[in-house]
Design an enzyme around this catalytic site. Structure first.
Site, PDB file in Angstrom:
ATOM      1  N   GLU A 121       0.823  -1.206   0.000  1.00  0.00           N
ATOM      2  CA  GLU A 121       0.000   0.000   0.000  1.00  0.00           C
ATOM      3  C   GLU A 121       0.861   1.262   0.000  1.00  0.00           C
ATOM      4  O   GLU A 121       1.972   1.266   0.528  1.00  0.00           O
ATOM      5  CB  GLU A 121      -0.925   0.012   1.225  1.00  0.00           C
ATOM      6  CG  GLU A 121      -2.037  -1.027   1.184  1.00  0.00           C
ATOM      7  CD  GLU A 121      -3.071  -0.763   0.104  1.00  0.00           C
ATOM      8  OE1 GLU A 121      -3.110   0.371  -0.430  1.00  0.00           O
ATOM      9  OE2 GLU A 121      -3.853  -1.676  -0.203  1.00  0.00           O
ATOM     10  N   GLU A 147       0.255 -18.885  -2.170  1.00  0.00           N
ATOM     11  CA  GLU A 147      -0.974 -19.598  -2.541  1.00  0.00           C
ATOM     12  C   GLU A 147      -0.920 -20.015  -4.015  1.00  0.00           C
ATOM     13  O   GLU A 147      -1.395 -19.304  -4.872  1.00  0.00           O
ATOM     14  CB  GLU A 147      -2.181 -18.722  -2.255  1.00  0.00           C
ATOM     15  CG  GLU A 147      -2.284 -18.307  -0.791  1.00  0.00           C
ATOM     16  CD  GLU A 147      -3.542 -17.529  -0.463  1.00  0.00           C
ATOM     17  OE1 GLU A 147      -4.531 -17.625  -1.220  1.00  0.00           O
ATOM     18  OE2 GLU A 147      -3.543 -16.833   0.555  1.00  0.00           O
ATOM     19  N   TYR A 148      -0.380 -21.239  -4.295  1.00  0.00           N
ATOM     20  CA  TYR A 148       0.194 -22.254  -3.416  1.00  0.00           C
ATOM     21  C   TYR A 148       1.377 -22.874  -4.137  1.00  0.00           C
ATOM     22  O   TYR A 148       1.372 -22.919  -5.375  1.00  0.00           O
ATOM     23  CB  TYR A 148      -0.824 -23.363  -3.096  1.00  0.00           C
ATOM     24  CG  TYR A 148      -2.108 -22.846  -2.486  1.00  0.00           C
ATOM     25  CD1 TYR A 148      -2.207 -22.609  -1.116  1.00  0.00           C
ATOM     26  CD2 TYR A 148      -3.200 -22.571  -3.294  1.00  0.00           C
ATOM     27  CE1 TYR A 148      -3.388 -22.131  -0.553  1.00  0.00           C
ATOM     28  CE2 TYR A 148      -4.368 -22.083  -2.745  1.00  0.00           C
ATOM     29  CZ  TYR A 148      -4.469 -21.857  -1.387  1.00  0.00           C
ATOM     30  OH  TYR A 148      -5.609 -21.362  -0.845  1.00  0.00           O
ATOM     31  N   TRP A 204      -3.517 -14.317  -2.069  1.00  0.00           N
ATOM     32  CA  TRP A 204      -4.131 -14.874  -3.278  1.00  0.00           C
ATOM     33  C   TRP A 204      -3.838 -14.030  -4.512  1.00  0.00           C
ATOM     34  O   TRP A 204      -3.502 -14.542  -5.579  1.00  0.00           O
ATOM     35  CB  TRP A 204      -5.633 -14.998  -3.074  1.00  0.00           C
ATOM     36  CG  TRP A 204      -6.344 -15.563  -4.254  1.00  0.00           C
ATOM     37  CD1 TRP A 204      -6.984 -14.869  -5.252  1.00  0.00           C
ATOM     38  CD2 TRP A 204      -6.469 -16.952  -4.604  1.00  0.00           C
ATOM     39  NE1 TRP A 204      -7.504 -15.735  -6.186  1.00  0.00           N
ATOM     40  CE2 TRP A 204      -7.204 -17.025  -5.814  1.00  0.00           C
ATOM     41  CE3 TRP A 204      -6.030 -18.129  -4.010  1.00  0.00           C
ATOM     42  CZ2 TRP A 204      -7.502 -18.233  -6.432  1.00  0.00           C
ATOM     43  CZ3 TRP A 204      -6.338 -19.336  -4.619  1.00  0.00           C
ATOM     44  CH2 TRP A 204      -7.067 -19.381  -5.821  1.00  0.00           C
TER      45      TRP A 204
END
Length: 204
Positions: free
Chosen positions: A66, A142-143, A101
Site C-alpha cells: 500500500e 498460494e500455493y 491470493w
C-alpha cells in the site's frame, strides 16, 4: 472487523505455549464506516501474535504494497502505526505476511528457484523486518506447485523456508536480538496439502 483466523503455522519458536494468531489486512482502511478498520483499532490484548497482511515482492526483495504502509517525512505509515501496539502490550509479537491470493505463485517461484535467490531474499528480509520493527515473517504462498507453480516448487518451498530460517538464526546470533519468527499460512484442503507441502521437512 479485526478477526482471529485459523493459521496452520510453522512457528520458529522453542516453546509450546498457547498462541492466538491474528491477521490485520492493510486494505481494511478503505472500507466504509462502520467497517473501516485501522491499526489503532486493534485490541493488542486479544492476540499473542498479530500478522500484517500483505507485503509484496520486487524481484527477490520484500516491498510494501500500500502507498501508506511505510512512514515518510510527512506521515506515519501503517507499519509504524501497527507496531505501536507493542506500547500497550509489550509481549505481543508482530509479523509481516508476504504474498496472498492476488499475488499468486510466480514471484515465489522465482525466489525459490535457486540458492542465490533464496539467500538474497532472506538477507534482505532481515533488513526490511528489522527496519520496520516487525518480529517475524509469514509466508503466504498460494500455493506451491499450484496455480501455475511447477511441481518442483513443493521442494523449493522447503528450501526457501530452510534458507530463511538459517539466515534468521545467524542474524540473531550475530546481533544478539531475539530471533525473527518464521511462519507460513498454508492451504487446508486435502489436494493442496498433498501437492503443495512436504510438512515433515517444513516442520524441521
Amino acid at each position: 472487523m479485526f478477526r482471529v483466523v485459523c493459521l496452520v503455522a510453522i512457528l520458529a519458536v522453542a516453546t509450546n505455549a498457547y498462541r492466538r494468531v491474528c491477521y490485520h489486512s492493510n486494505w481494511s482502511q478503505y472500507r466504509q464506516n462502520p467497517a473501516k478498520f485501522l491499526p489503532e483499532n486493534i485490541d493488542a490484548s486479544l492476540c499473542t501474535h498479530v500478522i500484517y497482511a500483505f507485503a509484496t515482492l520486487n524481484g527477490n526483495h520484500l516491498k510494501a504494497f500500500e502507498w501508506n504502509d511505510e512512514s515518510t517525512a510527512w506521515s506515519k505509515g501503517m507499519y509504524e502505526r501497527f507496531n505501536a501496539m507493542k506500547s500497550t502490550n509489550p509481549s505481543v509479537k508482530t509479523s509481516l505476511a508476504v504474498g496472498g491470493w492476488n499475488m499468486g505463485s510466480a514471484p515465489f517461484t522465482r525466489i525459490a528457484a535457486s540458492d542465490a535467490s533464496r539467500t538474497d531474499f532472506a538477507n534482505d528480509a532481515v533488513k526490511f523486518l528489522r527496519s520496520h520493527n516487525f518480529d517475524g515473517l509469514d509466508f503466504d504462498w498460494e500455493y506451491p506447485a499450484n496455480r501455475g507453480s511447477p511441481p518442483q516448487d513443493k521442494q523449493n518451498f522447503v528450501l526457501l523456508v530452510k534458507k530463511t530460517r538459517e539466515v534468521f538464526d545467524a542474524e540473531a546470533q550475530s546481533s544478539g536480538k531475539p530471533r525473527l519468527i518464521l511462519s507460513a499460512a498454508t492451504g487446508a484442503g486435502k489436494s493442496k496439502i498433498e501437492t503443495a507441502y512436504d510438512f515433515p521437512q517444513l516442520v524441521k
